[in-house]
Design a protein around this motif. Structure first.
Motif, PDB file in Angstrom:
ATOM      1  N   PHE A   1       0.814  -1.216   0.000  1.00 45.98           N
ATOM      2  CA  PHE A   1       0.000   0.000   0.000  1.00 45.98           C
ATOM      3  C   PHE A   1       0.845   1.263   0.000  1.00 45.98           C
ATOM      4  N   GLN A   2       1.993   1.237   0.680  1.00 47.78           N
ATOM      5  CA  GLN A   2       2.921   2.372   0.673  1.00 47.78           C
ATOM      6  C   GLN A   2       4.231   1.955   0.006  1.00 47.78           C
ATOM      7  N   GLY A   3       4.102   1.212  -1.073  1.00 49.53           N
ATOM      8  CA  GLY A   3       5.261   0.670  -1.775  1.00 49.53           C
ATOM      9  C   GLY A   3       6.201   1.704  -2.344  1.00 49.53           C
ATOM     10  N   VAL A   4       5.727   2.919  -2.513  1.00 52.00           N
ATOM     11  CA  VAL A   4       6.584   3.988  -3.021  1.00 52.00           C
ATOM     12  C   VAL A   4       7.767   4.232  -2.084  1.00 52.00           C
ATOM     13  N   PHE A   5       7.639   3.841  -0.827  1.00 52.73           N
ATOM     14  CA  PHE A   5       8.709   4.046   0.153  1.00 52.73           C
ATOM     15  C   PHE A   5       9.683   2.876   0.235  1.00 52.73           C
ATOM     16  N   LEU A   6       9.436   1.818  -0.535  1.00 52.80           N
ATOM     17  CA  LEU A   6      10.389   0.705  -0.562  1.00 52.80           C
ATOM     18  C   LEU A   6      11.617   1.166  -1.339  1.00 52.80           C
ATOM     19  N   LYS A   7      12.733   1.263  -0.669  1.00 52.88           N
ATOM     20  CA  LYS A   7      13.958   1.774  -1.296  1.00 52.88           C
ATOM     21  C   LYS A   7      15.052   0.720  -1.361  1.00 52.88           C
ATOM     22  N   LYS A   8      15.105  -0.164  -0.374  1.00 55.88           N
ATOM     23  CA  LYS A   8      16.136  -1.207  -0.363  1.00 55.88           C
ATOM     24  C   LYS A   8      15.793  -2.315  -1.346  1.00 55.88           C
ATOM     25  N   ASN A   9      14.524  -2.586  -1.483  1.00 54.14           N
ATOM     26  CA  ASN A   9      14.048  -3.684  -2.316  1.00 54.14           C
ATOM     27  C   ASN A   9      13.116  -3.131  -3.391  1.00 54.14           C
ATOM     28  N   THR A  10      13.601  -3.069  -4.611  1.00 51.84           N
ATOM     29  CA  THR A  10      12.795  -2.477  -5.681  1.00 51.84           C
ATOM     30  C   THR A  10      12.795  -3.293  -6.971  1.00 51.84           C
ATOM     31  N   ALA A  11      13.683  -4.237  -7.114  1.00 50.93           N
ATOM     32  CA  ALA A  11      13.872  -4.934  -8.396  1.00 50.93           C
ATOM     33  C   ALA A  11      12.597  -5.580  -8.934  1.00 50.93           C
ATOM     34  N   LEU A  12      11.744  -6.106  -8.069  1.00 49.39           N
ATOM     35  CA  LEU A  12      10.542  -6.811  -8.516  1.00 49.39           C
ATOM     36  C   LEU A  12       9.300  -5.918  -8.568  1.00 49.39           C
ATOM     37  N   LEU A  13       9.404  -4.701  -8.090  1.00 44.33           N
ATOM     38  CA  LEU A  13       8.226  -3.830  -7.978  1.00 44.33           C
ATOM     39  C   LEU A  13       7.778  -3.263  -9.312  1.00 44.33           C
ATOM     40  N   VAL A  14       6.459  -3.169  -9.471  1.00 42.81           N
ATOM     41  CA  VAL A  14       5.873  -2.468 -10.606  1.00 42.81           C
ATOM     42  C   VAL A  14       4.771  -1.535 -10.098  1.00 42.81           C
ATOM     43  N   ASN A  15       4.557  -0.468 -10.843  1.00 50.43           N
ATOM     44  CA  ASN A  15       3.469   0.452 -10.569  1.00 50.43           C
ATOM     45  C   ASN A  15       2.292  -0.032 -11.411  1.00 50.43           C
ATOM     46  N   ALA A  16       1.201  -0.388 -10.751  1.00 53.80           N
ATOM     47  CA  ALA A  16       0.058  -0.986 -11.445  1.00 53.80           C
ATOM     48  C   ALA A  16      -0.513  -0.086 -12.532  1.00 53.80           C
ATOM     49  N   GLN A  17      -0.571   1.203 -12.289  1.00 53.66           N
ATOM     50  CA  GLN A  17      -1.118   2.142 -13.269  1.00 53.66           C
ATOM     51  C   GLN A  17      -0.212   3.364 -13.305  1.00 53.66           C
ATOM     52  N   GLU A  18       0.797   3.291 -14.114  1.00 52.59           N
ATOM     53  CA  GLU A  18       1.776   4.366 -14.220  1.00 52.59           C
ATOM     54  C   GLU A  18       1.075   5.698 -14.485  1.00 52.59           C
ATOM     55  N   GLY A  19       1.437   6.701 -13.727  1.00 49.70           N
ATOM     56  CA  GLY A  19       0.836   8.018 -13.876  1.00 49.70           C
ATOM     57  C   GLY A  19      -0.406   8.232 -13.031  1.00 49.70           C
ATOM     58  N   LYS A  20      -1.034   7.154 -12.556  1.00 51.04           N
ATOM     59  CA  LYS A  20      -2.235   7.262 -11.725  1.00 51.04           C
ATOM     60  C   LYS A  20      -1.941   6.856 -10.286  1.00 51.04           C
ATOM     61  N   THR A  21      -1.303   5.694 -10.131  1.00 48.48           N
ATOM     62  CA  THR A  21      -1.053   5.159  -8.805  1.00 48.48           C
ATOM     63  C   THR A  21       0.120   5.900  -8.185  1.00 48.48           C
ATOM     64  N   LYS A  22      -0.089   6.459  -7.012  1.00 49.45           N
ATOM     65  CA  LYS A  22       0.954   7.240  -6.356  1.00 49.45           C
ATOM     66  C   LYS A  22       1.772   6.397  -5.384  1.00 49.45           C
ATOM     67  N   ALA A  23       1.132   5.746  -4.434  1.00 52.95           N
ATOM     68  CA  ALA A  23       1.849   5.040  -3.373  1.00 52.95           C
ATOM     69  C   ALA A  23       1.923   3.534  -3.601  1.00 52.95           C
ATOM     70  N   LEU A  24       0.891   2.956  -4.193  1.00 54.13           N
ATOM     71  CA  LEU A  24       0.792   1.505  -4.328  1.00 54.13           C
ATOM     72  C   LEU A  24       1.824   0.954  -5.306  1.00 54.13           C
ATOM     73  N   ARG A  25       2.488  -0.121  -4.880  1.00 54.76           N
ATOM     74  CA  ARG A  25       3.390  -0.868  -5.759  1.00 54.76           C
ATOM     75  C   ARG A  25       3.062  -2.341  -5.593  1.00 54.76           C
ATOM     76  N   GLN A  26       3.447  -3.146  -6.570  1.00 57.83           N
ATOM     77  CA  GLN A  26       3.134  -4.566  -6.478  1.00 57.83           C
ATOM     78  C   GLN A  26       4.246  -5.412  -7.075  1.00 57.83           C
ATOM     79  N   ILE A  27       4.237  -6.666  -6.670  1.00 57.53           N
ATOM     80  CA  ILE A  27       5.068  -7.693  -7.292  1.00 57.53           C
ATOM     81  C   ILE A  27       4.088  -8.653  -7.945  1.00 57.53           C
ATOM     82  N   ARG A  28       4.285  -8.922  -9.224  1.00 57.49           N
ATOM     83  CA  ARG A  28       3.387  -9.814  -9.965  1.00 57.49           C
ATOM     84  C   ARG A  28       4.075 -11.147 -10.252  1.00 57.49           C
ATOM     85  N   PHE A  29       3.254 -12.178 -10.215  1.00 57.51           N
ATOM     86  CA  PHE A  29       3.717 -13.513 -10.570  1.00 57.51           C
ATOM     87  C   PHE A  29       2.746 -14.098 -11.589  1.00 57.51           C
ATOM     88  N   GLU A  30       3.305 -14.616 -12.663  1.00 56.71           N
ATOM     89  CA  GLU A  30       2.477 -15.274 -13.675  1.00 56.71           C
ATOM     90  C   GLU A  30       2.448 -16.769 -13.406  1.00 56.71           C
TER      91      GLU A  30
END
Length: 196
Positions: free
Chosen positions: A66-95
């Motif tokens: 929910f506050q993924g924008v503040f994850l600084k040490k661990n970022t390699a797997l993070l994506v912004n679900a809706q670039e330009g819209k989502t401010k704080a939320l980040r996610q890790i996706r698995f297919e």
């Protein structure tokens, strides 16, 4: 669709992701976060603040921070679900065929918990109210109406501004202004009749 009331029901509903969801839930159960169902999905919180959520979709599953924008040490797997819209939320996706490594996701979870304990939170900035020219002109020409408008809650002011702004034709805007003047004068919101 019936309302999901437990994590077990959520897993059953998304049986195609059974193994992956159970793995992620198992990792979350090892944390100090409290589990609940919000918005029909598992959400994990700390002191009443949402920290992490799990989601199963057609083509992927995700861990939401929910506050993924503040994850600084661990970022390699993070994506912004809706670039330009989502401010704080980040996610890790698995297919479907992705291998989920607990060792790779635990640092993200630990950092998110530490950030929550530190009180890091991106708060939404209220948008400024844009009043259409036609409404502005009527308000400026009538002090009582203008005072009544400014006495309304910001939400009611926004309803009126949007109601006028969304009209394409000038004639429609003029008719709408005539319709709302008495409502504003009475201190009523545009949609008050629909509220309980």
């Amino acid at each position: 669709m019936s309302k999901i009331s437990s994590i077990k029901e959520y897993v059953l509903l998304h049986a195609e992701w059974d193994a992956q969801l159970r793995q992620l839930i198992g990792v979350m159960e090892q944390t100090e976060l409290s589990a609940s169902i919000k918005w029909g999905a598992p959400v994990y919180s700390l002191d009443g603040k949402n920290v992490i959520g799990l989601g199963a979709f057609k083509n992927h599953i995700a861990i939401w921070f929910f506050q993924g924008v503040f994850l600084k040490k661990n970022t390699a797997l993070l994506v912004n679900a809706q670039e330009g819209k989502t401010k704080a939320l980040r996610q890790i996706r698995f297919e479907r065929n992705d291998n989920i490594s607990n060792a790779s996701i635990i640092p993200y979870i630990e950092e998110a918990i530490a950030n929550q304990k530190a009180g890091l939170e991106l708060k939404a900035k209220p948008k400024s109210l844009e009043i259409p020219e036609e409404l502005e002109a009527i308000l400026n020409g009538n002090k009582l109406l203008k005072d009544a408008f400014h006495d309304l809650s910001p939400g009611k002011q926004k309803e009126y501004a949007q109601y006028i702004a969304e009209a394409k034709k000038q004639a429609t805007r003029t008719n709408r202004i005539k319709k709302i003047e008495p409502l504003i004068s009475q201190g009523k919101g545009l949609n008050d009749r629909y509220r309980k």
